[in-house]
Design a protein around this motif. Structure first.
Motif, PDB file in Angstrom:
ATOM      1  N   ASN A   1       0.791  -1.227   0.000  1.00 33.05           N
ATOM      2  CA  ASN A   1       0.000   0.000   0.000  1.00 33.05           C
ATOM      3  C   ASN A   1       0.829   1.287   0.000  1.00 33.05           C
TER       4      ASN A   1
ATOM      5  N   LYS B   1      -0.366   4.565  -1.534  1.00 35.01           N
ATOM      6  CA  LYS B   1      -1.450   5.318  -0.906  1.00 35.01           C
ATOM      7  C   LYS B   1      -0.873   6.346   0.070  1.00 35.01           C
ATOM      8  N   ASN B   2      -1.730   7.191   0.572  1.00 34.91           N
ATOM      9  CA  ASN B   2      -1.300   8.227   1.514  1.00 34.91           C
ATOM     10  C   ASN B   2      -1.247   7.642   2.921  1.00 34.91           C
TER      11      ASN B   2
ATOM     12  N   GLY C   1       2.617   6.727  -5.982  1.00 34.47           N
ATOM     13  CA  GLY C   1       2.179   7.413  -4.775  1.00 34.47           C
ATOM     14  C   GLY C   1       2.725   8.813  -4.591  1.00 34.47           C
TER      15      GLY C   1
END
Length: 261
Positions: A157, A160-161, A221
């Motif tokens: 992940n 992602k933020n 990202g």
């Protein structure tokens, strides 16, 4: 699971030295010492408490405590629906801060009294009991597994933020303890590890796909192509576009292409 029934939740700070009288409750009591020092006595056995420790007191056990004026406590009383589950009396350390984290959430639910707050408080209490059964009574949960879970989560992940505080809370660690344990295990901070994974993936895309720099930034990202360019210049001293040209012309050494481990 076995279910729990929260009976009370209190947070209190003593303004002066105190010496309580012996008493008992028909339920379990968990007293968490946020600050201060003193002695808690449970069924005639004395325990010296300090910050980030907590006493677990079984139903009907005679107990009392004395401490200094700096003592701040948060405590809960609860019953367990499953009578076969037994929690032993004693003083325990909360090195990770996970028990305090859950206690504070219970107290917040108690104060806010939002819809279904009683159900939430019981769920949080049961979570504490599970933590106690795993880590204190049965010899301890493997904390390495929790950190491995976080590392694998980041690998899946990183685009992602991700927020380090949220990662810590996901395994009920305090923020400071999480940062310390991650650095101890990986040799870099969680924030640095996330950045490293993003950069590694961005390089793989530029080397092995037809993605544009804009697409690479989005898939890796980064907030923008300029952000990706800034990172490339910092890490390699060249722009992503220059990197792609060098890779295609095979004019860059393998040590530069591969992310430093």
């Amino acid at each position: 699971m076995f279910g729990s029934d929260l009976k009370f939740c209190v947070k209190f700070k003593y303004q002066s030295d105190y010496n309580g009288k012996a008493h008992s409750h028909p339920c379990y009591e968990l007293v968490y010492y946020i600050s201060g020092q003193g002695v808690s006595e449970i069924d005639g056995k004395s325990y010296k408490f300090k910050p980030n420790t907590f006493c677990l007191i079984p139903p009907d056990a005679k107990h009392k405590e004395c401490g200094n004026g700096d003592t701040e406590v948060v405590y809960i009383g609860f019953l367990l629906n499953e009578k076969k589950v037994q929690l032993d009396a004693g003083l325990y350390a909360d090195e990770s801060g996970e028990i305090l984290f859950l206690m504070e959430k219970i107290y917040k639910e108690f104060q806010d009294k939002e819809q279904y707050h009683s159900h939430m408080m019981n769920l949080l209490t049961e979570t504490i009991v599970v933590k106690l059964l795993r880590t204190l009574i049965k010899g301890g949960k493997d904390k390495e597994n929790e950190m491995d879970y976080i590392i694998n989560f980041i690998k899946l992940n990183f685009m992602k933020n991700l927020n380090v505080k949220d990662l810590a809370e996901s395994i009920s660690y305090s923020y400071d303890y999480f940062r310390h344990k991650f650095l101890e295990k990986m040799g870099v901070t969680a924030k640095e590890y996330i950045a490293r994974e993003r950069f590694r993936y961005a390089k793989e895309l530029l080397m092995n796909s037809e993605c544009s720099i804009k697409e690479t930034a989005a898939l890796s990202g980064y907030s923008s192509p300029s952000h990706l360019t800034m990172v490339f210049k910092k890490e390699l001293g060249i722009t992503p576009a220059e990197f792609v040209k060098m890779v295609k012309k095979e004019q860059v050494h393998r040590e530069v292409i591969v992310l430093k481990e």
